[in-house]
Design a protein around this motif. Sequence first.
Motif, mmCIF file in Angstrom:
data_model
loop_
_atom_site.group_PDB
_atom_site.id
_atom_site.type_symbol
_atom_site.label_atom_id
_atom_site.label_comp_id
_atom_site.label_asym_id
_atom_site.label_seq_id
_atom_site.Cartn_x
_atom_site.Cartn_y
_atom_site.Cartn_z
ATOM 1 N N VAL A 58 0.841 -1.199 0.000
ATOM 2 C CA VAL A 58 0.000 0.000 0.000
ATOM 3 C C VAL A 58 0.883 1.260 0.000
ATOM 4 O O VAL A 58 1.854 1.343 0.747
ATOM 5 C CB VAL A 58 -0.951 -0.004 1.218
ATOM 6 C CG1 VAL A 58 -1.802 1.266 1.243
ATOM 7 C CG2 VAL A 58 -1.848 -1.235 1.194
ATOM 8 N N LYS A 59 0.521 2.202 -0.875
ATOM 9 C CA LYS A 59 1.232 3.487 -0.938
ATOM 10 C C LYS A 59 0.827 4.370 0.244
ATOM 11 O O LYS A 59 -0.301 4.264 0.695
ATOM 12 C CB LYS A 59 0.871 4.219 -2.237
ATOM 13 C CG LYS A 59 1.401 3.584 -3.502
ATOM 14 C CD LYS A 59 0.858 4.371 -4.686
ATOM 15 C CE LYS A 59 1.223 3.741 -6.017
ATOM 16 N NZ LYS A 59 0.526 4.366 -7.151
ATOM 17 N N PRO A 60 1.677 5.255 0.710
ATOM 18 C CA PRO A 60 3.025 5.476 0.195
ATOM 19 C C PRO A 60 3.988 4.384 0.674
ATOM 20 O O PRO A 60 3.877 3.917 1.792
ATOM 21 C CB PRO A 60 3.397 6.841 0.789
ATOM 22 C CG PRO A 60 2.565 6.986 2.013
ATOM 23 C CD PRO A 60 1.298 6.237 1.759
ATOM 24 N N PHE A 61 4.905 3.996 -0.228
ATOM 25 C CA PHE A 61 5.832 2.922 0.156
ATOM 26 C C PHE A 61 7.058 3.508 0.852
ATOM 27 O O PHE A 61 7.448 4.660 0.602
ATOM 28 C CB PHE A 61 6.240 2.097 -1.068
ATOM 29 C CG PHE A 61 7.142 2.805 -2.045
ATOM 30 C CD1 PHE A 61 8.518 2.799 -1.879
ATOM 31 C CD2 PHE A 61 6.628 3.470 -3.142
ATOM 32 C CE1 PHE A 61 9.361 3.440 -2.775
ATOM 33 C CE2 PHE A 61 7.453 4.130 -4.047
ATOM 34 C CZ PHE A 61 8.823 4.109 -3.866
#
Lengths: 251, 121
Positions: B104-107
């Motif tokens: 899931v972003k942000p990485f």
Amino acid sequence: MLLLCAGLAIAVAGVQVQLIGPEAGMTVPLASALISIALAGALIALGVMRSRAKHEPVPGAGDAPTGHGTGVDPASQDMMVFCNSQLDDYFAGIHGELSQADRLVGDAVGDLVASFKYIGKLIRSQQEISRAIAQAAAAGSGSGEPAGRLLERQTVIAGQIEQEVDAAVTSLQFGDLVAQLLNHTMIRVEALGTALQRIDRQDAEQESGELAWKPRRIHEGISRAVTAANAASRGKPVVQHGMQRGEVELF
Amino acid sequence: MAKTILAVDDSASIRQMVSFTLKGAGYDVVEAVDGEDALDKAKNHNVSLVLTDVNMPRMDGLDLVKSLRVLPRYKIAPILVLTTESSEVMKAEGRAAGATGWLVKPFDPKRLLEVVKKVIG
């Protein structure tokens, strides 16, 4: 209606400019300023729409059988309450998305400023250590802090810089998150506009020549428009409210 | 020889961040702007890992995963999804499509590299 269209135009134009911004390598403060303009435009539009939906004079109200002593029949009043509640929910959703975008930008900018300040401080420490190593080498061993210890400190600082760069990379992803969120908001605003225009056209065709502009039909129309707009805009693609790293799951 | 990773995202900034992270760790990176572009590039490069977004124009990430799994070369190749989407329903769809993992972003660059090393060494 003109005010409404102007507000929406500011919002949509602002959003579109913002969407181009970060992807084209725009600086963070400029992108942030454009987002603020977009948010302000959208909020003006929403405010005007809410106000007009609630306070629009209702010509023809006197034609209907009276109820509750207001000149509007109970069914029309129920429809108006339902319509206003639907509009409130719809605009609350849009307002929530814009606030979320604002928070994401604020969070990212705050983190980036902190990261860059810290990186600057670490680089200055690195430079001081390098000077100390050079002085120690020139003066020969035994004077000042041992070179081995200085090198150790330098390695620690290098690791800290790497960590801060990683944090900056995480924060810099705000552009993608905000762009997706604003794109979704724009779809919602446009979907409602399109649905309202379509219903307005249909009503105009049906009423050709008639003077009766029945409030119940207006509220039914708005209600249909909100339902259609909700159906046209799929689920929100971004649930993040901050720039903390996301979870990882291997299947 | 450095392993090649195909990074697929319609966001130029995310592609830059992913490339910066992976190249810094010694990987070669091929970038694609959407699923169709990625499918094209996957056929023409010897890709060890595909890292794809979900919401993209023309062909989305889940359709890309399904399309790649049909190709013999990518039947068992690791495919990671990197997206803003975090619902269990979407993850289940990704898993059913044949994705290896869901990020899931942000990485976080460090975490991304750990996962990449875990799946391709």
